[in-house]
Scaffold this motif. Structure first.
Motif, PDB file in Angstrom:
ATOM      1  N   VAL A  13      -3.600  -6.286   0.655  1.00 45.45           N
ATOM      2  CA  VAL A  13      -3.561  -6.316  -1.165  1.00 45.45           C
ATOM      3  C   VAL A  13      -2.337  -5.271  -1.487  1.00 45.45           C
ATOM      4  O   VAL A  13      -1.779  -4.630  -0.807  1.00 45.45           O
ATOM      5  CB  VAL A  13      -4.739  -5.469  -1.191  1.00 45.45           C
ATOM      6  CG1 VAL A  13      -6.019  -6.137  -0.958  1.00 45.45           C
ATOM      7  CG2 VAL A  13      -4.859  -3.993  -0.859  1.00 45.45           C
ATOM      8  N   VAL A  14      -1.960  -5.897  -2.584  1.00 49.16           N
ATOM      9  CA  VAL A  14      -0.845  -5.172  -3.251  1.00 49.16           C
ATOM     10  C   VAL A  14      -1.405  -4.656  -4.582  1.00 49.16           C
ATOM     11  O   VAL A  14      -1.678  -5.305  -5.574  1.00 49.16           O
ATOM     12  CB  VAL A  14       0.335  -5.973  -3.478  1.00 49.16           C
ATOM     13  CG1 VAL A  14       1.482  -5.261  -4.199  1.00 49.16           C
ATOM     14  CG2 VAL A  14       0.755  -6.763  -2.097  1.00 49.16           C
ATOM     15  N   GLY A  15      -1.113  -3.216  -4.733  1.00 45.78           N
ATOM     16  CA  GLY A  15      -1.624  -2.652  -6.054  1.00 45.78           C
ATOM     17  C   GLY A  15      -0.717  -2.946  -7.040  1.00 45.78           C
ATOM     18  O   GLY A  15       0.397  -3.541  -6.993  1.00 45.78           O
ATOM     19  N   ALA A  16      -1.057  -2.511  -8.491  1.00 50.14           N
ATOM     20  CA  ALA A  16      -0.154  -2.697  -9.455  1.00 50.14           C
ATOM     21  C   ALA A  16       1.313  -2.092  -9.274  1.00 50.14           C
ATOM     22  O   ALA A  16       2.261  -2.458  -9.983  1.00 50.14           O
ATOM     23  CB  ALA A  16      -0.945  -2.356 -10.847  1.00 50.14           C
ATOM     24  N   ASP A  17       1.294  -1.126  -8.423  1.00 51.23           N
ATOM     25  CA  ASP A  17       2.602  -0.426  -8.429  1.00 51.23           C
ATOM     26  C   ASP A  17       3.372  -1.014  -7.293  1.00 51.23           C
ATOM     27  O   ASP A  17       4.418  -0.436  -6.944  1.00 51.23           O
ATOM     28  CB  ASP A  17       2.216   1.204  -7.652  1.00 51.23           C
ATOM     29  CG  ASP A  17       1.424   1.276  -6.554  1.00 51.23           C
ATOM     30  OD1 ASP A  17       0.995   0.203  -5.968  1.00 51.23           O
ATOM     31  OD2 ASP A  17       1.053   2.007  -6.032  1.00 51.23           O
ATOM     32  N   GLY A  18       2.864  -2.196  -6.561  1.00 49.46           N
ATOM     33  CA  GLY A  18       3.692  -2.691  -5.768  1.00 49.46           C
ATOM     34  C   GLY A  18       3.520  -2.277  -4.345  1.00 49.46           C
ATOM     35  O   GLY A  18       4.073  -2.767  -3.613  1.00 49.46           O
ATOM     36  N   ARG A  19       2.718  -1.572  -3.900  1.00 47.28           N
ATOM     37  CA  ARG A  19       2.501  -1.012  -2.667  1.00 47.28           C
ATOM     38  C   ARG A  19       1.591  -2.041  -1.737  1.00 47.28           C
ATOM     39  O   ARG A  19       0.640  -2.288  -2.170  1.00 47.28           O
ATOM     40  CB  ARG A  19       1.678   0.376  -2.804  1.00 47.28           C
ATOM     41  CG  ARG A  19       1.778   1.070  -1.240  1.00 47.28           C
ATOM     42  CD  ARG A  19       1.337   2.432  -1.469  1.00 47.28           C
ATOM     43  NE  ARG A  19       0.041   2.600  -1.740  1.00 47.28           N
ATOM     44  CZ  ARG A  19      -1.127   3.012  -1.094  1.00 47.28           C
ATOM     45  NH1 ARG A  19      -0.821   3.149   0.072  1.00 47.28           N
ATOM     46  NH2 ARG A  19      -2.250   3.328  -1.569  1.00 47.28           N
ATOM     47  N   LEU A  20       1.955  -2.462  -0.690  1.00 48.28           N
ATOM     48  CA  LEU A  20       1.536  -3.333   0.111  1.00 48.28           C
ATOM     49  C   LEU A  20       0.381  -2.538   1.109  1.00 48.28           C
ATOM     50  O   LEU A  20       0.941  -1.426   1.744  1.00 48.28           O
ATOM     51  CB  LEU A  20       2.310  -4.088   1.220  1.00 48.28           C
ATOM     52  CG  LEU A  20       1.835  -5.452   1.953  1.00 48.28           C
ATOM     53  CD1 LEU A  20       1.093  -6.216   1.240  1.00 48.28           C
ATOM     54  CD2 LEU A  20       2.947  -5.596   2.770  1.00 48.28           C
ATOM     55  N   VAL A  21      -0.585  -3.055   1.286  1.00 50.38           N
ATOM     56  CA  VAL A  21      -1.634  -2.045   2.123  1.00 50.38           C
ATOM     57  C   VAL A  21      -2.300  -3.185   2.847  1.00 50.38           C
ATOM     58  O   VAL A  21      -2.661  -4.212   2.552  1.00 50.38           O
ATOM     59  CB  VAL A  21      -2.821  -1.590   1.290  1.00 50.38           C
ATOM     60  CG1 VAL A  21      -3.702  -1.106   2.419  1.00 50.38           C
ATOM     61  CG2 VAL A  21      -2.244  -0.409   0.450  1.00 50.38           C
ATOM     62  N   THR A  22      -2.324  -2.966   4.296  1.00 43.82           N
ATOM     63  CA  THR A  22      -2.598  -3.962   5.375  1.00 43.82           C
ATOM     64  C   THR A  22      -3.536  -3.331   6.269  1.00 43.82           C
ATOM     65  O   THR A  22      -3.881  -3.739   7.213  1.00 43.82           O
ATOM     66  CB  THR A  22      -1.352  -4.393   6.261  1.00 43.82           C
ATOM     67  OG1 THR A  22      -0.971  -3.274   6.941  1.00 43.82           O
ATOM     68  CG2 THR A  22      -0.131  -5.041   5.487  1.00 43.82           C
ATOM     69  N   SER A  23      -4.252  -2.161   5.821  1.00 43.48           N
ATOM     70  CA  SER A  23      -5.038  -1.373   6.727  1.00 43.48           C
ATOM     71  C   SER A  23      -6.580  -1.253   5.956  1.00 43.48           C
ATOM     72  O   SER A  23      -6.507  -0.737   4.877  1.00 43.48           O
ATOM     73  CB  SER A  23      -4.318  -0.148   7.182  1.00 43.48           C
ATOM     74  OG  SER A  23      -5.351   0.626   7.728  1.00 43.48           O
ATOM     75  N   GLY A  24      -7.455  -1.603   6.813  1.00 43.24           N
ATOM     76  CA  GLY A  24      -8.934  -1.298   6.114  1.00 43.24           C
ATOM     77  C   GLY A  24      -9.196   0.260   6.031  1.00 43.24           C
ATOM     78  O   GLY A  24      -9.950   0.658   5.218  1.00 43.24           O
ATOM     79  N   GLY A  25      -8.484   1.192   6.595  1.00 41.82           N
ATOM     80  CA  GLY A  25      -8.596   2.385   6.600  1.00 41.82           C
ATOM     81  C   GLY A  25      -8.136   3.042   5.388  1.00 41.82           C
ATOM     82  O   GLY A  25      -8.693   4.034   5.160  1.00 41.82           O
ATOM     83  N   ILE A  26      -7.412   2.324   4.717  1.00 39.07           N
ATOM     84  CA  ILE A  26      -6.674   2.842   3.317  1.00 39.07           C
ATOM     85  C   ILE A  26      -7.380   2.183   2.230  1.00 39.07           C
ATOM     86  O   ILE A  26      -7.747   2.533   1.480  1.00 39.07           O
ATOM     87  CB  ILE A  26      -5.256   2.419   3.544  1.00 39.07           C
ATOM     88  CG1 ILE A  26      -4.438   3.171   4.658  1.00 39.07           C
ATOM     89  CG2 ILE A  26      -4.455   3.014   2.191  1.00 39.07           C
ATOM     90  CD1 ILE A  26      -2.930   2.990   4.754  1.00 39.07           C
ATOM     91  N   GLU A  27      -7.672   0.918   2.444  1.00 41.92           N
ATOM     92  CA  GLU A  27      -8.326   0.066   1.487  1.00 41.92           C
ATOM     93  C   GLU A  27      -9.285  -0.870   2.256  1.00 41.92           C
ATOM     94  O   GLU A  27      -9.048  -1.670   2.856  1.00 41.92           O
ATOM     95  CB  GLU A  27      -7.212  -0.936   0.746  1.00 41.92           C
ATOM     96  CG  GLU A  27      -7.635  -2.070  -0.044  1.00 41.92           C
ATOM     97  CD  GLU A  27      -8.703  -1.406  -1.060  1.00 41.92           C
ATOM     98  OE1 GLU A  27      -9.902  -1.801  -1.081  1.00 41.92           O
ATOM     99  OE2 GLU A  27      -8.408  -0.192  -1.914  1.00 41.92           O
ATOM    100  N   PRO A  28     -10.520  -0.330   1.767  1.00 47.06           N
ATOM    101  CA  PRO A  28     -11.658  -0.959   2.490  1.00 47.06           C
ATOM    102  C   PRO A  28     -12.048  -2.803   2.532  1.00 47.06           C
ATOM    103  O   PRO A  28     -12.485  -3.322   3.118  1.00 47.06           O
ATOM    104  CB  PRO A  28     -13.070  -0.418   2.046  1.00 47.06           C
ATOM    105  CG  PRO A  28     -12.497   0.407   0.765  1.00 47.06           C
ATOM    106  CD  PRO A  28     -10.974   0.632   0.844  1.00 47.06           C
TER     107      PRO A  28
END
Length: 946
Positions: free
Chosen positions: A68-83
């Motif tokens: 997922v990519v938030g509105a701030d443009g940060r890419l998250v590939t870990s379920g530990g950070i973003e469920p």
């Protein structure tokens, strides 16, 4: 806003698609020419293609959220950070699967997904989002993998919106989802996914599956649902390795380029092709000069597609205003242009492009679509959109001989879609197009209405005048207007409609046979439900969504009756239709009889063979009698066409004897008892006054003139019980002694419904009601001379009386026997077969009929071990028995075509047709030398296919 900006979710996995491929070919839509082999799969565009028993279902398989990519443009590939990362995206398992379906067999380039409901769960498998995918058709189909040669080479895109349910949404555990839901409008989310690598080889363990990669993002009110109204990077005119790609610059000066469906792959459903290498994103100069390199992409790897859905995001060094008049492009390091915006960086597309229209629809009342135009990614006003109103439907060619089976029909010719007038975009860059249509009739014949493919695009001016820059295509199916009959019935109204769906979707037979009245009535409440389901429902029937509202409403109204009417004989056309069904009924009994007859070894079971052969000859007489009646009504008997020939095992045509299943089996006591006697089951209809049944018209008592008309009749004299000959009999006497008893019988006899006698009685009564005036074809040639002598009464049919005589002949000889076991000195068909079962001849003894005559032995060892229900198309092509089976079928087809010629104006060729009957027997017995399969203890038999 759309999926092509932040916040954005990426997913990837596999999909399962189970298309029915029978309906890919227009020739399969004609009930008259449909063949059983069309239900057999083939690796090529023949027979039923590669998946004829498909259900059209579409499902997701192991589809997970990759990032997922938030509105701030940060890419998250870990379920530990973003469920939600690592969670699953599935289609709703609480109802039937979604469907993918073509608009029309000649327009398979606009396949739509219907009834897809999606559930999103987090990494702990808690449902966090739930909503319905608005139906959409695919776009940007291209041959993505050049190394592949089948369907797996292609890739295409679906883009739409998910209308989610706030009550079914739980974003509490996911900051990203909370941000996504709060940033979108109208409880809708934008979704786009790419499908590629579809495996159509049934030997593959991946058969029916492919790859899905996609994104979900917010929407904004007023934006298109099915594409992104932004910028469009296009292939150069000379072509190139990449497919067109959408791109946009967001409010944070970030450039998003969607290459998910643009980069070629090294294998079907595989990673991007290595040879693409590094790609530069450039802004082209407004005049002379070098392009400005904005970023460098690549080398693109597998993660680029599966983890980020093939979307590249670039932070620009300048604000978006700097690119308001500069075109964007992708190129290789050596400067080769891969994609670029067109000369004025314009783009235009209709949001909805596929339509079903039921006429009449006047101007201002029809369905609409909105065309959105942009220039440099911003709404473009005052853009004139024009339409190619000369566009014709694509001509579909026959798969065997390349002949046209779907002739193109120009717009506005003979009704149909009306010319679409130019429109001009407003200040929002939008223009509304409204369709209008009149009744196109049935120009194609094999399928309802007419399909139109109308190109559209901005108008441009040049030294040669004005032209159109093609941007897209509107695909419109205009149904014919259906005039519901006053007394709608299964025959002749409903069955032809449902028969087509039974042919095209054989998988339905696992539940019910849509071509069988009794099945349809049994499930009528369920059918009412699915026929009236919303078109977006996955349970909507038909799955093709090509049943016009007029026909649908008529069928639903028919189903809602307490007992849906079976037979309607309202006019001469209905009579002809019923008689054609009677032809099919009479013929359908002959292959089972011949199959048993041919299976008897020479010199064995002689008496049994004699009985079966005599019945076959009389069945041929019945076909002749029906054909003569049909000819006299100025109809045309149709015998040689594939749709005339039944498949086995099957029920009898015309809905008669619904509990009887007829199969092709070797001769046996069981086959004769359970099937043959079932076909010929005797009846004793009730009559109002208990009047005695008329005696059959014995050929020896009739005198015919040179035209085959009845002029005299030998009848019993009531004074001395001797035969009296009327040399110059009056019309009154002829009617009194010959025809009046038949007329009374048909008025009073009440056969059990759905028996053969009942069907013929309905026909006879309607003929009486309509009178002699309907016999407008009485002077057309009829078959009057049977080679070797007719096995019954054969005379010209030219009025009500002679038609009654012919029908009574059929009933009395065996079809719906009225209870008397003897006919012209021989037992009727039922009792002939019963002799074999009882093992004795039927004789009269002390005034009663008893099976105490000569023995009729049956020797099971005198029967060839032929297989049950053979099918030529199921024999492997390299099998030694394939060619002999094809030759047998061809000879049988020659016989039917010869009879078709005989019954349609050439009775002088009857002897030639009869000779072909013996050729069929020779061909059939050649098959007995071939085992049905390697090592099998049975041999091949004639399939009686054409």
């Amino acid at each position: 806003m759309s999926y092509l900006q932040f916040p954005r979710l990426h997913f990837s996995g596999r999909f399962v698609f189970d298309p029915s491929t029978v309906n890919n070919d227009p020739e399969h839509f004609d009930n008259d020419t449909f063949q059983p082999r069309f239900h057999r799969r083939s690796r090529f565009t023949e027979d039923g293609w590669w998946n004829p028993w498909g259900s059209a279902s579409f499902r997701l398989l192991d589809c997970v959220v990759t990032s997922v990519v938030g509105a701030d443009g940060r890419l998250v590939t870990s379920g530990g950070i973003e469920p939600v990362v690592g969670g699953s995206l599935v289609d709703d398992g609480d109802r039937v699967s979604a469907k993918i379906q073509d608009l029309d067999p000649v327009q398979q380039g606009a396949s739509q997904i219907w009834g897809l409901r999606l559930r999103l769960s987090d990494s702990e498998q808690r449902q966090v989002l739930y909503g319905d995918f608005r139906h959409a058709s695919f776009v940007d189909l291209w041959g993505r993998c050049r190394r592949a040669t089948g369907l797996d080479k292609y890739s295409a895109v679906y883009q739409s919106v998910i209308r989610f349910s706030p009550d079914e949404t739980d974003t509490g555990s996911s900051p990203f989802l909370k941000e996504l839901v709060e940033s979108t409008a109208d409880d809708e989310l934008s979704i786009k996914f790419m499908l590629d690598g579809y495996e159509a080889d049934w030997d593959s363990p991946r058969f029916g599956t492919g790859r899905i990669v996609g994104s979900i993002g917010p929407t904004a009110s007023g934006e298109p649902r099915h594409f992104t109204a932004a910028r469009r990077l296009r292939r150069p005119a000379e072509g190139g390795p990449l497919m067109d790609a959408p791109c946009r610059i967001d409010g944070q000066d970030r450039l998003h380029i969607d290459l998910g469906n643009s980069v070629p792959t090294s294998a079907p459903g595989g990673p991007p092709l290595d040879s693409i290498g590094l790609i530069q994103v450039v802004a082209l100069p407004k005049g002379a000069g070098e392009p400005e390199v904005l970023a460098q992409l690549g080398p693109l790897d597998a993660g680029f597609l599966t983890e980020r859905a093939g979307i590249a995001t670039i932070q620009l060094g300048q604000d978006r205003a700097a690119f308001s008049n500069r075109r964007l492009a992708l190129r290789t390091l050596d400067g080769t242009v891969l994609l670029e915006e067109n000369s004025d960086a314009s783009f235009a597309r209709a949001d909805d492009s596929v339509f079903h229209v039921y006429p009449p629809v006047r101007a201002g009342e029809g369905p609409t679509t909105t065309i959105h135009a942009t220039r440099f990614g911003e709404p473009a006003d005052n853009v004139k959109i024009v339409f190619d109103n000369a566009a014709m439907e694509d001509a579909k060619r026959h798969s065997d001989d390349n002949s046209l089976v779907a002739p193109p029909i120009p717009m506005s010719e003979r009704g149909g879609l009306q010319p679409i007038q130019p429109v001009t975009t407003d200040r929002r860059g939008q223009a509304t197009v409204r369709l209008a249509a009149t009744d196109p009739g049935n120009p194609r014949g094999y399928i309802d209405g007419q399909v139109y493919n109308v190109d559209y695009g901005p108008e441009y001016s040049s030294s040669g005048g004005t032209g159109m820059q093609k941007e897209g295509q509107l695909n419109v199916l205009v149904w014919e207007e259906y005039k519901e009959p006053a007394d709608i019935a299964w025959i002749p109204d409903v069955k032809p409609i449902l028969q087509q769906y039974a042919n095209l979707y054989p998988v339905m037979r696992e539940v019910l046979d849509l071509a069988n009245y009794h099945d349809v009535v049994k499930y009528k409440r369920r059918l009412q439900h699915v026929l009236t389901e919303p078109v977006d429902s996955p349970s909507h029937m038909p799955v093709t969504r090509d049943l016009s509202p007029g026909k649908r409403d008529a069928i639903v109204g028919w189903l809602r009756q307490e007992r849906p009417p079976f037979l309607a004989l309202r006019n001469v056309d209905d009579l002809r239709h019923a008689l054609q069904l009677a032809l099919e009924l009479e013929h359908s009994t002959i292959p089972p009889y011949l199959y048993a007859l041919f299976s008897l070894k020479p010199g064995r079971n002689h008496e049994v063979a004699e009985i079966i052969r005599s019945v076959v000859m009389q069945e041929m007489l019945h076909i002749t009698l029906v054909a003569n009646i049909l000819t006299a009504l100025d109809g045309k008997p149709r015998i040689g066409r594939p749709g005339f020939v039944p498949t086995y095992p099957n029920h009898l045509p015309a809905g008669v004897l619904p509990d009887l299943v007829v199969s092709l089996r070797r001769c046996s006591i069981e086959q004769i008892r359970d099937v043959f006697m079932g076909i010929e089951r005797p009846e004793r209809p009730l009559t109002k006054a208990r009047t005695p049944y008329p005696e059959p018209v014995v050929p020896e008592r009739i005198e015919l003139n040179e035209r085959g008309e009845v002029t005299s009749y030998h009848y019993e004299s009531p004074q001395n019980n001797t035969v009296k000959m009327a040399q110059a009999i009056s019309a009154e006497d002829l009617d009194t002694h010959l025809f009046s008893p038949l007329r009374t019988f048909f008025q009073e006899a009440e056969f059990e419904e759905f028996t053969i006698g009942w069907l013929y009685t309905q026909i006879a009564r309607k003929i009486s009601e309509m009178g002699d005036g309907i016999f407008t074809g009485r002077d057309r040639p009829q078959v009057l001379n049977w080679p070797g002598g007719a096995p019954g009464n054969l005379h010209r049919v030219y009025d009500v009386a002679t038609a009654h005589s012919a029908i009574y002949e059929i009933i009395y000889q065996g079809e719906g026997t009225i209870g008397h076991p003897e006919y012209q000195g021989q037992p009727s068909h039922y009792y002939r077969f019963q002799q074999v079962v009882r093992g004795r001849r039927l004789i009269q003894k002390d005034g009663a009929w008893v099976f105490e005559g000569e023995e009729i032995p049956f020797d099971p060892d005198g029967v060839y071990p032929v297989m049950d229900d053979p099918d030529t198309s199921a024999i492997p092509l390299d099998s030694p028995g394939r060619l002999p089976s094809e030759q047998c079928d061809r000879t049988y087809g020659d016989l039917l075509r010869a009879l078709n010629r005989v019954f349609n104006g050439h009775p002088e060729h009857l002897q030639e047709a009869v000779s072909l009957m013996y050729s069929v027997e020779v061909r059939a017995k050649e098959l007995f030398r071939h085992p049905s399969a390697p090592g099998a203890d049975t041999v091949l038999g004639p399939s009686f296919q054409v």
